[in-house]
Design an enzyme around this catalytic site. Structure first.
Site, short mmCIF file in Angstrom:
data_model
loop_
_atom_site.label_atom_id
_atom_site.label_comp_id
_atom_site.label_asym_id
_atom_site.label_seq_id
_atom_site.Cartn_x
_atom_site.Cartn_y
_atom_site.Cartn_z
N ARG A 16 0.81 -1.21 -0.20
CA ARG A 16 -0.52 -0.21 -0.25
C ARG A 16 0.93 1.35 -0.07
O ARG A 16 0.92 1.78 -1.21
CB ARG A 16 -0.75 -0.48 1.20
CG ARG A 16 -1.89 1.04 0.60
CD ARG A 16 -2.05 2.61 1.23
NE ARG A 16 -1.42 2.36 2.58
CZ ARG A 16 -0.54 3.97 3.25
NH1 ARG A 16 -0.25 4.72 2.45
NH2 ARG A 16 -0.39 4.14 4.49
N ASP A 17 1.95 1.27 1.00
CA ASP A 17 2.27 2.82 1.46
C ASP A 17 3.10 2.87 0.04
O ASP A 17 3.56 3.58 -0.28
CB ASP A 17 2.33 3.11 2.43
CG ASP A 17 3.26 4.49 2.97
OD1 ASP A 17 3.47 5.51 2.19
OD2 ASP A 17 2.99 4.61 3.86
N HIS A 208 3.63 4.78 12.94
CA HIS A 208 3.80 5.10 11.76
C HIS A 208 4.79 6.24 11.27
O HIS A 208 4.57 6.85 10.89
CB HIS A 208 2.62 5.00 10.60
CG HIS A 208 2.59 4.60 9.09
ND1 HIS A 208 2.30 3.92 7.94
CD2 HIS A 208 2.97 5.75 8.34
CE1 HIS A 208 1.92 4.70 7.61
NE2 HIS A 208 2.88 5.20 7.22
N HIS A 210 8.03 7.11 9.04
CA HIS A 210 8.78 7.23 8.07
C HIS A 210 10.44 7.47 8.19
O HIS A 210 10.59 8.87 9.20
CB HIS A 210 8.83 8.26 6.60
CG HIS A 210 7.13 7.76 5.96
ND1 HIS A 210 7.06 7.67 4.65
CD2 HIS A 210 6.39 7.93 6.47
CE1 HIS A 210 6.07 7.42 4.14
NE2 HIS A 210 5.18 6.80 5.25
N CYS A 241 3.97 9.18 0.58
CA CYS A 241 2.35 10.13 0.33
C CYS A 241 3.18 10.95 -1.48
O CYS A 241 3.52 11.15 -1.14
CB CYS A 241 1.75 10.80 1.42
SG CYS A 241 0.28 11.50 0.31
N ASN A 250 8.85 4.32 4.05
CA ASN A 250 8.62 4.13 5.39
C ASN A 250 9.75 3.60 6.42
O ASN A 250 10.92 3.02 5.54
CB ASN A 250 7.65 3.14 5.50
CG ASN A 250 6.35 3.54 4.46
OD1 ASN A 250 6.43 4.21 4.19
ND2 ASN A 250 5.43 3.59 6.29
#
Ligand code: COA
Ligand code: ZN
Length: 314
Positions: A16-17, A208, A210, A241, A250
């Site tokens: 996903r990310d 979460h 990065h 993003c 991340n």
């Protein structure tokens, strides 16, 4: 260090990310293969994709196809990001295990990422939770730019507490604090966690991070110190993003798992299998991924003396 933590739950967000801002279109079958391998490596939570507008994130337009074809296991929770009712309908039709809604703590980033105000996002979540509850699917809430915004700078902890209170009121099962552009530092993380715990006790917090400024794993240590047992990370250390300037990867799952295991904290993840997933992703993407343990191997990896030259003076 918090000596009581023996187990940590990692949500792998690589497909996903990790993939959402990749330029090269990644084959649906490759995504499915990677997710199946992640399950095999022992992950119990996988954020496999997003049910967002395919115009906003073309790379994840195949979310419905991906989840239809991955191997499902009763003890593995498959989650996906959902921004609105349209996304929730897709998520329910796809029979995912948990919906993750998201908004940004900063108005400017929320506008860029979701084309609406924070308040409009929160109002929209009411119809999402209603549908989810009717379908017996839990909802979790993410807060992006929780530790700083690339447009607005410092984000007040008060704002994070306010949004988290709304999440609890809406009936969500927990909150993820997303460090969208790697602006978190140990003091900010400590302060934010303590304020949330004080104001909203008994609400699950997930972190979460990065690694944009190299302090991602240091922030995890701070999280552990504050008793946090839920983290999100990406294989290979990819991610970011597309609607935030200079967003980078991340924290890397192999590096995180390696660190935790060395600290005698269990994750249920087989590090060697995970390294193979990261290496497969590297082949698929066609460039060197930023992850470190996937390249260096664990610390007790042994090299042959024959392959290293001896320094001689003559
Ligand atoms: N899934 C699929 N299509 C969707 C959708 C969803 N969840 N939400 C909206 N759409 C479609 C609508 O059906 C509509 O299609 P049409 O033009 O064919 O009629 C179109 O997108 C516009 O819908 P609208 O509600 O006006 O959305 P918008 O243009 O204001 O965009 C979002 C709002 C939330 C859909 C969009 O900003 C988005 O998807 N953002 C996600 C960004 C993201 O994932 N960032 C990375 C994570 S941090
Ligand atoms: Zn992220």
């Amino acid at each position: 260090m918090n000596k009581n933590i023996k187990n940590v739950i990692i949500t792998e967000v690589g497909t996903r990310d990790g993939f959402q801002s990749e330029k090269k279109t990644i084959d649906t079958q490759d995504k499915i293969l990677l997710i199946d391998d992640l399950v095999d490596a022992g992950f119990k939570r996988i954020e496999f994709s997003s049910f967002v507008s395919p115009k906003a994130i073309p790379q994840l337009a195949d979310a419905d196809q991906v989840i239809k074809q991955v191997k499902r296991k009763s003890d593995v929770t498959m989650t996906a990001l959902v921004p609105n009712l349209r996304g929730a309908i897709r998520a329910v039709e796809s029979k995912i295990d948990e919906i993750v809604v998201f908004l940004s703590a900063s108005e400017s980033h929320n506008k860029k990422n979701l084309n609406r105000t924070i308040n409009e996002s929160l109002i929209g979540f009411e119809e999402v939770i209603k549908l989810a509850q009717d379908s017996n699917i839990p909802v979790h809430g993410d807060i992006s730019t929780a530790f700083g915004c690339p447009f607005e700078g410092e984000i007040s902890v008060k704002k994070i507490v306010e949004i988290t209170k709304e999440y609890k009121k809406l009936g969500f099962k927990g909150v993820t604090l997303g460090d969208t552009t790697g602006m978190a530092t140990p003091p900010v993380v400590t302060k934010t966690i303590r304020e949330i715990k004080e104001n909203i006790p008994d609400f699950e917090i997930t972190l979460h991070f990065h690694n944009t400024r190299g302090v991602g794993l240091a922030n995890v240590l701070v999280g552990l110190n504050e008793g946090i047992t839920h983290y999100e990370s990406c294989f290979g250390g990819i991610g970011g993003c597309p609607f935030a300037p200079d967003a980078t990867g991340n924290i890397c799952t192999e590096d995180l798992v390696y660190l935790l295991h060395e600290m005698n904290i269990q994750t249920g993840v087989d590090l060697n299998k995970l390294i193979q997933v990261a290496q497969k992703a590297e082949t698929i993407l066609g460039y060197t991924l930023p992850g470190q343990v996937m390249h260096a191997g664990p610390r007790l990896k042994k090299y042959s003396v024959d392959n290293v030259p001896t320094a001689t003076g003559g």
